[in-house]
Every structure is written in C-alpha cells, then in structure tokens.
Design a protein around this motif. Structure first.
Motif, PDB file in Angstrom:
ATOM      1  N   UNK A 373       0.733  -1.209   0.086  1.00 38.40           N
ATOM      2  CA  UNK A 373      -0.071   0.166  -0.051  1.00 38.40           C
ATOM      3  C   UNK A 373       0.921   1.192   0.025  1.00 38.40           C
ATOM      4  N   UNK A 374       2.071   1.182   0.749  1.00 42.71           N
ATOM      5  CA  UNK A 374       2.894   2.310   0.918  1.00 42.71           C
ATOM      6  C   UNK A 374       3.706   2.614  -0.600  1.00 42.71           C
ATOM      7  N   UNK A 375       3.836   1.556  -1.406  1.00 47.34           N
ATOM      8  CA  UNK A 375       4.391   1.266  -2.661  1.00 47.34           C
ATOM      9  C   UNK A 375       3.269   1.994  -3.472  1.00 47.34           C
ATOM     10  N   UNK A 376       1.991   1.766  -3.327  1.00 42.78           N
ATOM     11  CA  UNK A 376       0.999   2.460  -4.306  1.00 42.78           C
ATOM     12  C   UNK A 376       0.998   3.933  -4.078  1.00 42.78           C
ATOM     13  N   UNK A 377       0.890   4.432  -2.687  1.00 42.10           N
ATOM     14  CA  UNK A 377       0.751   5.764  -2.553  1.00 42.10           C
ATOM     15  C   UNK A 377       2.060   6.595  -2.966  1.00 42.10           C
ATOM     16  N   UNK A 378       3.244   5.932  -2.882  1.00 44.21           N
ATOM     17  CA  UNK A 378       4.387   6.564  -3.470  1.00 44.21           C
ATOM     18  C   UNK A 378       4.419   6.709  -4.881  1.00 44.21           C
ATOM     19  N   UNK A 379       3.967   5.627  -5.677  1.00 44.80           N
ATOM     20  CA  UNK A 379       3.958   5.907  -7.039  1.00 44.80           C
ATOM     21  C   UNK A 379       2.818   6.582  -7.422  1.00 44.80           C
ATOM     22  N   UNK A 380       1.605   6.613  -6.664  1.00 44.24           N
ATOM     23  CA  UNK A 380       0.474   7.840  -7.254  1.00 44.24           C
ATOM     24  C   UNK A 380       1.187   9.115  -7.059  1.00 44.24           C
ATOM     25  N   UNK A 381       1.696   9.391  -5.941  1.00 43.65           N
ATOM     26  CA  UNK A 381       2.401  10.758  -6.101  1.00 43.65           C
ATOM     27  C   UNK A 381       3.333  11.072  -6.992  1.00 43.65           C
ATOM     28  N   UNK A 382       4.168   9.947  -7.286  1.00 44.13           N
ATOM     29  CA  UNK A 382       5.296  10.107  -8.520  1.00 44.13           C
ATOM     30  C   UNK A 382       4.454  10.306  -9.784  1.00 44.13           C
ATOM     31  N   UNK A 383       3.189   9.619 -10.093  1.00 41.53           N
ATOM     32  CA  UNK A 383       2.376   9.828 -11.249  1.00 41.53           C
ATOM     33  C   UNK A 383       1.969  11.320 -11.303  1.00 41.53           C
ATOM     34  N   UNK A 384       1.521  11.905 -10.158  1.00 41.72           N
ATOM     35  CA  UNK A 384       0.985  13.148  -9.827  1.00 41.72           C
ATOM     36  C   UNK A 384       1.892  14.205 -10.198  1.00 41.72           C
ATOM     37  N   UNK A 385       3.124  14.186  -9.675  1.00 41.11           N
ATOM     38  CA  UNK A 385       4.242  15.008  -9.947  1.00 41.11           C
ATOM     39  C   UNK A 385       4.632  15.273 -11.529  1.00 41.11           C
ATOM     40  N   UNK A 386       4.642  13.888 -12.223  1.00 42.33           N
ATOM     41  CA  UNK A 386       4.990  13.930 -13.425  1.00 42.33           C
ATOM     42  C   UNK A 386       3.763  14.693 -14.418  1.00 42.33           C
ATOM     43  N   UNK A 387       2.621  14.460 -13.867  1.00 41.65           N
ATOM     44  CA  UNK A 387       1.460  15.034 -14.679  1.00 41.65           C
ATOM     45  C   UNK A 387       1.654  16.618 -14.504  1.00 41.65           C
ATOM     46  N   UNK A 388       1.902  16.816 -13.334  1.00 42.78           N
ATOM     47  CA  UNK A 388       2.175  18.452 -12.901  1.00 42.78           C
ATOM     48  C   UNK A 388       3.306  19.004 -13.894  1.00 42.78           C
ATOM     49  N   UNK A 389       4.290  18.337 -13.837  1.00 47.27           N
ATOM     50  CA  UNK A 389       5.654  18.835 -14.670  1.00 47.27           C
ATOM     51  C   UNK A 389       5.113  18.578 -16.020  1.00 47.27           C
ATOM     52  N   UNK A 390       4.141  17.844 -16.649  1.00 48.68           N
ATOM     53  CA  UNK A 390       3.852  17.914 -17.995  1.00 48.68           C
ATOM     54  C   UNK A 390       2.962  19.217 -18.267  1.00 48.68           C
ATOM     55  N   UNK A 391       2.246  19.646 -17.175  1.00 50.28           N
ATOM     56  CA  UNK A 391       1.323  20.563 -17.345  1.00 50.28           C
ATOM     57  C   UNK A 391       2.048  22.116 -17.449  1.00 50.28           C
TER      58      UNK A 391
END
Length: 406
Positions: A373-391
């Motif tokens: 579950x911690x792995x999932x939360x960490x990777x969800x944050x990683x995805x969110x940061x990537x999408x923010x950078x793309x924006x």
C-alpha cells in the motif's frame, strides 16, 4: 452642505446604475440578427419575455433572466415547430435525395447537409434567422492544428487526434452523396460541401443539439437519432453546479427546460449538459468549465509505465489482467486524489510473485499488505508530480506560441 436625503438618493442611484451598467452595455436584444430571430420564432409560436440574449464577460453569449425564475418553474419552453430535426430534413427539398441514397446516411450527416444547404441559401432560406446567429467557427479539437493538439495532455491528444481522423473519414466517405445533391444547387457541390463547411455543420450539431429521441426512419442508418437543434434555447450556457430537468413534453409538444434551484432576476440562466469532466467538455463542446466539480486528470498507459518494473517477470501478465478487466481506462486523479480505479491498478502492479494469487481480490478492492500500500501511495505521488511537470511544460509552450504570434 447637502441634505442627508439627497446623499442617500445619489448613493442609491449610483448603486442601481452600477448594478445594471454592465448588462445594458452587452445586451444583444436590439442587434438585428436577434431581432430577426425573435420575430421568426414568434411566428412559430415562441415569444419569450423572461429571457434575453446578453454577451456575458465570462461565458460569452448567453440568456439573462429578466424576472425571477422560481425553483421548479419553466426556464424555457420551445414549440416543436421551432426544432430542427431529421424529420424537418426528410420533409424538405432534400428529403427525396436522402430517401433514394443507399446505403442510408446517418441522422447526423442528414442534419449536416441540410445546415450547409440552408446556409448557402442565405436570406432566402427558411432557417436563415437561426443560421445567422450560429457561430462562424468552433473551438472543438477537430478545428485544432497539430501544434495545438500537441499541447494537450497525452490522453486528450489521442482522443483529439481520433476526433480529427473520424471527421476526415466521414467527409471522404460521403463525397459521392454530396455530389448526388448537385441538382439542388447552381454552385458545384465540390465548392459547397467542403471540409470546412462540413466541419462547421458537424460542430454546430454536436455542440448545440438537445437530446430528443426520434422514431427510427427507414431512410436513415440504424444509428440512434437523438438530435434536435433548438433555436434560442441553445443560447443557454452550461454550468456544472446547476440542476435542470429537460426533455420533450408530448402533451404540450414543446421541448422544456425546468429549473431545480431557480434563477434570480438579472442573472444568467444556465443549463446542465451532464456530469462531464473538462476533457469531455472540450472534446464535445469546445470549452472547459472553471471550478468544475467533475474535473479529473487522466493517467494514460504511457504515464502509468513510470511505475512499472521492466524486470518484473509477471508484468506482461499483470497488464493483460488489467486490460481484460478494463482497468487500463479512466484512471484518474480527482479533487480528492487518486481514483479507486487508479489505486486498484497500482495495487495489482505492486504484487510480489508470492502475492500474485491474490489478483482477483485486488481487482475487487482488497489491500494486500502495508508495504504494498505504501508502494502504491508513493507511485501515485510520482504519477501526480509527473503530470504536474507535463502541465507546466505545456503552459510554457503555450506562452512561447503566444509570444511568437503577438
């Protein structure tokens, strides 16, 4: 020294002037095209005094209530005679040409052809009063150049490209049908039924029609016929926070919109197109809604791959299970964070070899272990940061394009 009463009077007058000043400067009621539209609609049995066309600073053209609309009251009731449907088209001069054509054309294309023809007819057209107030162009992705499409989020880029390709296919598929209409015109159909003309008509229908089910015609394809162009009513703008009841009333033979919450006098009256996120609003209607409670950010497979371990021997099988169970679509971040679908996909991707037998329970929402579950939360944050950078990068490209064209 002024009397207290005079000061109060001036203040009151100033307050009233400011309240109505903006409206008086942008009211469209007296513009020739709207005078003709209202006169034409009155001849067909519709004469609304409670809604007037106004150019609002934030939404553009819309309808303003001239009197308070109470909850459950009618916002607008448009007689059937005012509606432009495939029934209108089949009864027109174009009807025989459509009836003779095989295989039958779609309801959408029939309406497109009629709109193009009526615009060609100019003031001699029966529907000219309506045609003349339609936008001359639209902001749907089908109008976007490739460099503008490239600025969109990746998941939206794909859908925008598909929209442009589908439109291109539609145009090429019916060149022969357009040519069959030549006896109706003095101008060559190649010059009349151009890609630009069809794109305008296609967007006019897709962005402005109200949903109205019609009986299946023997002369049209089996696609659902649910289109009705509704003059004046289609000036109502979308607001995601407004609730309305809309539909065709067979007893009154009118298309009716009723307000659930009501609308105050001198405020813009809105309609609600449905609980659409901004991606769908842009694709279908050519705009986005600020503060849209349904707004989400999509995670496509290309972005999701940032979380994938290429050394995972079961990765191919995991992706297959996700695809077979429809968990590679509609993965999103919303106002409250990652969606249940996104977290479920991440949970399955996180499984260690010894946990892989749990995949069915994971797809039903089960949490496997604390570390996963911690792995999932960490990777969800990683995805969110990537999408923010793309924006941020997309906004930088927009700024550059604007500076080049300014």
């Amino acid at each position: 020294m002024n009397k207290p009463g005079c000061r109060a009077g001036r203040r009151a007058r100033e307050k009233r002037r400011k309240k109505h000043e903006g409206v008086s400067e942008v009211t469209l009621t007296h513009e020739a095209q709207f005078v003709l539209l209202r006169r034409w609609l009155k001849e067909k049995g519709f004469a609304s005094q409670s809604l007037i066309p106004v150019n609002f600073h934030d939404t553009g053209r819309g309808l303003m209530a001239t009197q308070t609309i109470k909850a459950k009251d009618s916002v607008i009731s448009l007689p059937e005679k005012c509606l432009l449907t495939t029934r209108t088209v089949l009864k027109s001069y174009m009807g025989d040409y459509i009836k003779r054509w095989h295989p039958p054309i779609s309801p959408l294309l029939a309406l497109c052809c009629f709109l193009i023809s009526e615009r060609y007819g100019g003031d001699a057209s029966e529907w000219s009063s309506y045609i003349n107030i339609l936008p001359k162009t639209y902001t749907c992705p089908v109008y976007f150049s490739d460099d503008i499409v490239d600025l969109l989020p990746r998941s939206l880029q794909k859908k925008a490209t598909e929209q442009k390709e589908q439109f291109q296919e539609l145009y090429c598929s019916f060149l022969m049908f357009f040519h069959s209409l030549q006896p109706l015109f003095t101008q060559p159909t190649e010059e009349l039924f151009t890609q630009d003309a069809l794109r305008w008509a296609w967007c006019s229908i897709n962005t402005r029609t109200v949903y109205m089910e019609h009986d299946q015609s023997d002369y049209l394809s089996r696609e659902k016929d649910v289109y009705a162009l509704a003059p004046y009513l289609d000036l109502l703008n979308h607001c995601p926070n407004v609730q309305v009841e809309a539909g065709f009333n067979k007893e009154t033979c009118c298309y009716e919109v009723k307000s659930v919450q009501g609308c105050k006098r001198f405020q813009q009256a809105f309609i609600n197109y449905g609980p659409h996120d901004n991606h769908r609003l842009l694709l279908e209607y050519g705009f986005v809604a600020p503060d849209n409670p349904h707004s989400v950010v999509y995670v496509d497979l290309g972005t999701l791959k940032l979380c994938l371990d290429e050394q995972d021997k079961q990765l191919t099988q995991k992706l297959l299970y996700l695809r077979d169970n429809d968990f590679l679509r509609n993965l999103t971040f919303g106002m409250n964070g990652p969606s249940w679908r996104l977290m479920t996909a991440l949970r399955l991707l996180s499984l260690k070899p010894e946990q892989y037998t749990c995949w069915k329970s994971v797809l039903l929402g089960a949490v496997v272990s604390r570390d996963r579950e911690e792995w999932c939360i960490h990777n969800a944050l990683k995805l969110c940061n990537n999408l923010t950078d793309d924006n941020v990068k997309a906004l930088e490209r927009v700024s550059l394009i604007k500076s080049v064209h300014s």
